[in-house]
Design an enzyme around this catalytic site. Sequence first.
Site, PDB file in Angstrom:
ATOM      1  N   GLU A   7      -7.321   7.723 -28.786  1.00  0.00           N
ATOM      2  CA  GLU A   7      -7.371   9.184 -28.936  1.00  0.00           C
ATOM      3  C   GLU A   7      -5.951   9.690 -29.077  1.00  0.00           C
ATOM      4  O   GLU A   7      -5.054   9.274 -28.331  1.00  0.00           O
ATOM      5  CB  GLU A   7      -7.982   9.879 -27.700  1.00  0.00           C
ATOM      6  CG  GLU A   7      -9.454   9.717 -27.552  1.00  0.00           C
ATOM      7  CD  GLU A   7     -10.003  10.463 -26.321  1.00  0.00           C
ATOM      8  OE1 GLU A   7      -9.367  11.436 -25.855  1.00  0.00           O
ATOM      9  OE2 GLU A   7     -11.061  10.046 -25.834  1.00  0.00           O
ATOM     10  N   GLU A  56     -10.936   6.675 -19.989  1.00  0.00           N
ATOM     11  CA  GLU A  56     -10.112   7.454 -19.057  1.00  0.00           C
ATOM     12  C   GLU A  56     -10.596   7.405 -17.610  1.00  0.00           C
ATOM     13  O   GLU A  56     -10.951   8.438 -17.029  1.00  0.00           O
ATOM     14  CB  GLU A  56      -9.998   8.910 -19.530  1.00  0.00           C
ATOM     15  CG  GLU A  56      -9.394   9.027 -20.921  1.00  0.00           C
ATOM     16  CD  GLU A  56      -9.085  10.459 -21.343  1.00  0.00           C
ATOM     17  OE1 GLU A  56      -9.452  11.397 -20.603  1.00  0.00           O
ATOM     18  OE2 GLU A  56      -8.475  10.641 -22.409  1.00  0.00           O
TER      19      GLU A  56
HETATM   20  O1  IFM Z   1     -11.851  15.912 -25.051  1.00  0.00           O
HETATM   21  C1  IFM Z   1     -11.161  14.986 -24.284  1.00  0.00           C
HETATM   22  C2  IFM Z   1     -11.844  13.640 -24.325  1.00  0.00           C
HETATM   23  O2  IFM Z   1     -13.160  13.714 -23.911  1.00  0.00           O
HETATM   24  C3  IFM Z   1     -11.122  12.672 -23.426  1.00  0.00           C
HETATM   25  N1  IFM Z   1      -9.723  12.631 -23.725  1.00  0.00           N
HETATM   26  C4  IFM Z   1      -9.019  13.881 -23.831  1.00  0.00           C
HETATM   27  C5  IFM Z   1      -9.745  14.814 -24.778  1.00  0.00           C
HETATM   28  C6  IFM Z   1      -8.985  16.143 -24.890  1.00  0.00           C
HETATM   29  O3  IFM Z   1      -8.855  16.736 -23.632  1.00  0.00           O
END
Ligand code: IFM
Length: 448
Positions: A355, A166
């Site tokens: 994710e 990210e």
């Molecule tokens: O917890 C975070 C993660 O570290 C990065 N992506 C989003 C998740 C939820 O906010």
Amino acid sequence: MPTINFPKDFIWGSATAAYQIEGAYNEDGRGESIWDRFSHTPGNIENGHTGDIACDHYHRYEEDIKIMKEIGIKSYRFSISWPRIFPEGTGQPNQKGLDFYKRLTNLLLENGITPAITLYHWDLPQKLQDKGGWKNRDTTDYFAEYSEEIFKNLGDIVPIWITQNEPRVVSLLGHFLGIHAPGIKDLRTSLEVSHHLMLSHGKAVKLFREMNINGQIGIAPNLSYHYPASQKPEDIAATELSFSIDARWYLDPLFKGSYPEDALEHYKNKGIELSFSQDDLKLISQPMDFLAFNNYSSSFIKYDPTSESGYTGADSIVENFEKTDMGWIVYPEGLYDLLMLLDRDYGKPNLIISENGAAFKDEISSNGRIEDIKRTQYLKDYLTQAHRAIQDGVNLKGYYLWSFMDNFEWAYGYNKKFGIVHVDLETQERKIKDSGYWYKEVIKNNGF
Ligand code: IFM
């Protein structure tokens, strides 16, 4: 028999990140990270929470792997804490830090769980922040040095690698809004940082190839589909610009070797003229084995000349949607539309959802179970859309559920629960939630 069948060899995974679960923040020679500094500074994190202990995974990884095995997780995505390996950010590696990740990786392999490593999930060594952090171009070389050390130690046993997690969040929340470490609020800095994060990705990929590592490597930007609030031309144009700023800013350099013109123009109008060398762009656009991405929600955008960026989120539209505990709308079709867009605009890459998941408040019911119906429904609906995209020809190879267990949710501390495994922060007792048992069945049946 499941009615939704996933392709054979589909990767059923779950994910975490070092600072969010490990704890042991000052043990075995680990150096300070920017998240230690940020969370130890009063006022930055809800309830003054820190990652000092977190889920104590550093000491409890054996138990955690047992639970992964019980759920049947096929691949575990975790990140390496850079300051555990290089307490000073650079220089002499810390053997005890390397040993921890070797123990973890070997135990995963012994249990038939494929390790997937993220090199950077936000915990920069504080010593490097003291030298300017990601704003300083030298950090990209320190990152390459750190990556090389990890490839040397784990490259022969880890098949899946993600360089940066990210970059948009690091740039925006960490360097423009100042609500994540290192807490900087400056637009130009945030843009320089985003370029350096991408450049560091390119340098790591180059090394990976030069070292002949027998695995696959990619990056994991956070992406969400943007919809116009209406069919008015100004809303459509605003939506395109917002998507360029949030998503194409990362995707175009990777796949096209250039930054999107409309976003460059937008920053120029704000007095920030950016230019990047062709050499940098060549490094960034080296072929990857897959594009991973994190997706949770979608955005609805409307033209708004009064706002600084010229657009805003369309509140009147999203107010009617169901939202998770993060305030993010639940919009599974957005995952389908995003998968189709990536497939169409970026040359049918191999894709991995690195994710996806949902924060909801959990309660342990009198029968001792955690009946997290909303989380299960969310996962089912998003996976249905992922499957639909596969049916329509998208090369989606795997899915990592965020998160394996409840953990430190950055500025929210421990107040947001994403896990399919509940963690009692007082006792460190773990308990699989109903969503975890549901996921177990999905993995077993390769569908649902
Ligand atoms: O917890 C975070 C993660 O570290 C990065 N992506 C989003 C998740 C939820 O906010």
